[in-house]
Design a protein around this motif. Structure first.
Motif, PDB file in Angstrom:
ATOM      1  N   UNK A 149      30.188  53.094  51.043  1.00  0.00           N
ATOM      2  CA  UNK A 149      30.085  54.643  51.290  1.00  0.00           C
ATOM      3  C   UNK A 149      30.421  55.386  49.893  1.00  0.00           C
ATOM      4  N   UNK A 150      30.788  54.841  48.864  1.00  0.00           N
ATOM      5  CA  UNK A 150      31.221  55.441  47.798  1.00  0.00           C
ATOM      6  C   UNK A 150      30.102  56.226  47.273  1.00  0.00           C
ATOM      7  N   UNK A 151      30.400  57.335  46.123  1.00  0.00           N
ATOM      8  CA  UNK A 151      29.202  58.221  45.652  1.00  0.00           C
ATOM      9  C   UNK A 151      28.402  57.046  44.681  1.00  0.00           C
ATOM     10  N   UNK A 152      27.267  57.655  44.437  1.00  0.00           N
ATOM     11  CA  UNK A 152      26.667  56.724  43.560  1.00  0.00           C
ATOM     12  C   UNK A 152      27.095  57.085  41.995  1.00  0.00           C
ATOM     13  N   UNK A 153      26.880  55.931  41.159  1.00  0.00           N
ATOM     14  CA  UNK A 153      26.196  54.712  41.265  1.00  0.00           C
ATOM     15  C   UNK A 153      26.960  53.638  42.000  1.00  0.00           C
ATOM     16  N   UNK A 154      28.065  53.883  42.479  1.00  0.00           N
ATOM     17  CA  UNK A 154      28.764  52.694  42.865  1.00  0.00           C
ATOM     18  C   UNK A 154      28.420  52.374  44.183  1.00  0.00           C
ATOM     19  N   UNK A 155      28.429  53.371  45.135  1.00  0.00           N
ATOM     20  CA  UNK A 155      28.041  53.411  46.659  1.00  0.00           C
ATOM     21  C   UNK A 155      26.493  52.946  46.786  1.00  0.00           C
ATOM     22  N   UNK A 156      26.209  51.776  47.647  1.00  0.00           N
ATOM     23  CA  UNK A 156      24.789  51.558  47.751  1.00  0.00           C
ATOM     24  C   UNK A 156      24.027  52.473  48.677  1.00  0.00           C
ATOM     25  N   UNK A 157      24.722  53.045  49.486  1.00  0.00           N
ATOM     26  CA  UNK A 157      23.933  53.818  50.329  1.00  0.00           C
ATOM     27  C   UNK A 157      23.499  55.237  49.600  1.00  0.00           C
TER      28      UNK A 157
END
Length: 315
Positions: A149-157
């Protein structure tokens, strides 16, 4: 010659009667041995289950901070709980988990189990993959989903949403999206167990019912509504009660996914169990926490009995 019979009669008269154990029948002896072996676990269960429960009821009428002996204050904790706006917010969150999470999880689990039961190729592997999340520790699972659920680019979704041109979402950082995001995690975590139980219920239905229905010319949809679902009712009742208790007691996902602000943001995801934990071990207000525990116990009892009454077998 006459003295020998007399001595024999005297010996017979003076012989002691059989002991109490000897007078018992074989069935009665088995019952004694059964209850002898069961006595210890029953006593152990009563000590670790009923004593803390009764102690919690007593503590709910006291003011206790662990430093001084409990002081009896009557129903003051319950009055405080009734007038606490934070409690009613937590109460609403808890029932949101229950009312939305339980039916969605059961419907999804049944659909997956219904179609998975017809799969023959790699059936065992697919079933194991569905059951794997249930075996994963709640803390590890919650932290993985928190990373998703993390913000991009860390979060996959969010990274995937960016690739397809959709705006990023706040998920657990949003007051409106945090609770549904955690609910998705909780549903996914318990899905494997529900699928396995539904599949066991489907396998327990005799094939003769389906064969007779096909002879009568019934299609797939009438068979589902008139045969499968009615005969699956005992399994459904068990899963409804089991899942409801799980959602009412939800804690691990919320605590680990909102660890910076447990139950946040702004208390939008806080369930009653987390409130009890914070009241007891952050504020050390054990009496107030015990009152909250009693309320949770009453909710669990009422919801379970209501569901059993609604879903009871009508003759």
């Amino acid at each position: 010659m006459n003295s020998a019979p007399a001595n024999t009669e005297g010996a017979a008269i003076s012989r002691p009667a059989g002991s109490f154990w000897d007078r018992l029948t074989m069935r009665q002896k088995r019952l004694v041995w059964v209850w002898t072996f069961l006595a210890l676990p029953i006593l152990f269960y009563c000590v670790i289950r009923f004593y803390p429960t009764l102690q919690a009821f007593y503590l709910s009428f006291t003011n206790w901070n662990l430093m001084k002996p409990p002081k009896f204050i009557g129903v003051a904790n319950y009055v405080k709980l009734y007038n606490d706006p934070q409690f009613w917010k937590v109460f609403r969150n808890t029932f949101t988990y229950l009312i939305i999470g339980t039916p969605i999880s059961l419907v999804v689990a049944f659909v997956v189990a219904f179609f998975l039961d017809r799969v023959r190729f790699l059936h065992g592997l697919i079933r194991a993959l569905y059951f794997l999340p249930f075996l994963t520790t709640a803390a590890a699972m919650a932290w993985v989903w928190r990373w998703f659920y993390q913000p991009a680019p860390i979060g996959v979704i969010n990274d995937v949403l960016g690739m397809v041109g959709l705006p990023q979402q706040q998920f657990i950082r949003s007051v409106d999206q945090a609770l549904p995001s955690i609910m998705v995690t909780a549903i996914w975590a318990g899905l494997g167990f529900q699928i396995i139980i539904f599949m066991a219920g489907l396998r327990a239905i005799p094939n003769t019912f389906y064969e007779a229905a096909k002879i009568d010319g019934l299609g797939e949809w009438p068979i589902l509504w008139k045969i499968t679902l009615p005969l699956l009712k005992p399994t459904t009742v068990f899963l409804v009660v089991f899942s409801s208790i799980g959602f009412l007691r939800i804690f691990d996902q919320v605590y680990n996914m909102t660890t910076n602000d447990p139950g946040g943001p702004l208390g939008s995801t806080k369930p009653l169990v987390l409130m009890i934990y914070q009241t007891a071990f952050s504020s050390y207000n054990m009496g107030y926490a015990a009152a909250q525990t009693v309320v949770l116990f009453a909710i669990l009892l009422c919801v379970s009995l209501l569901q059993l009454w609604i879903l009871r077998e009508r003759k």
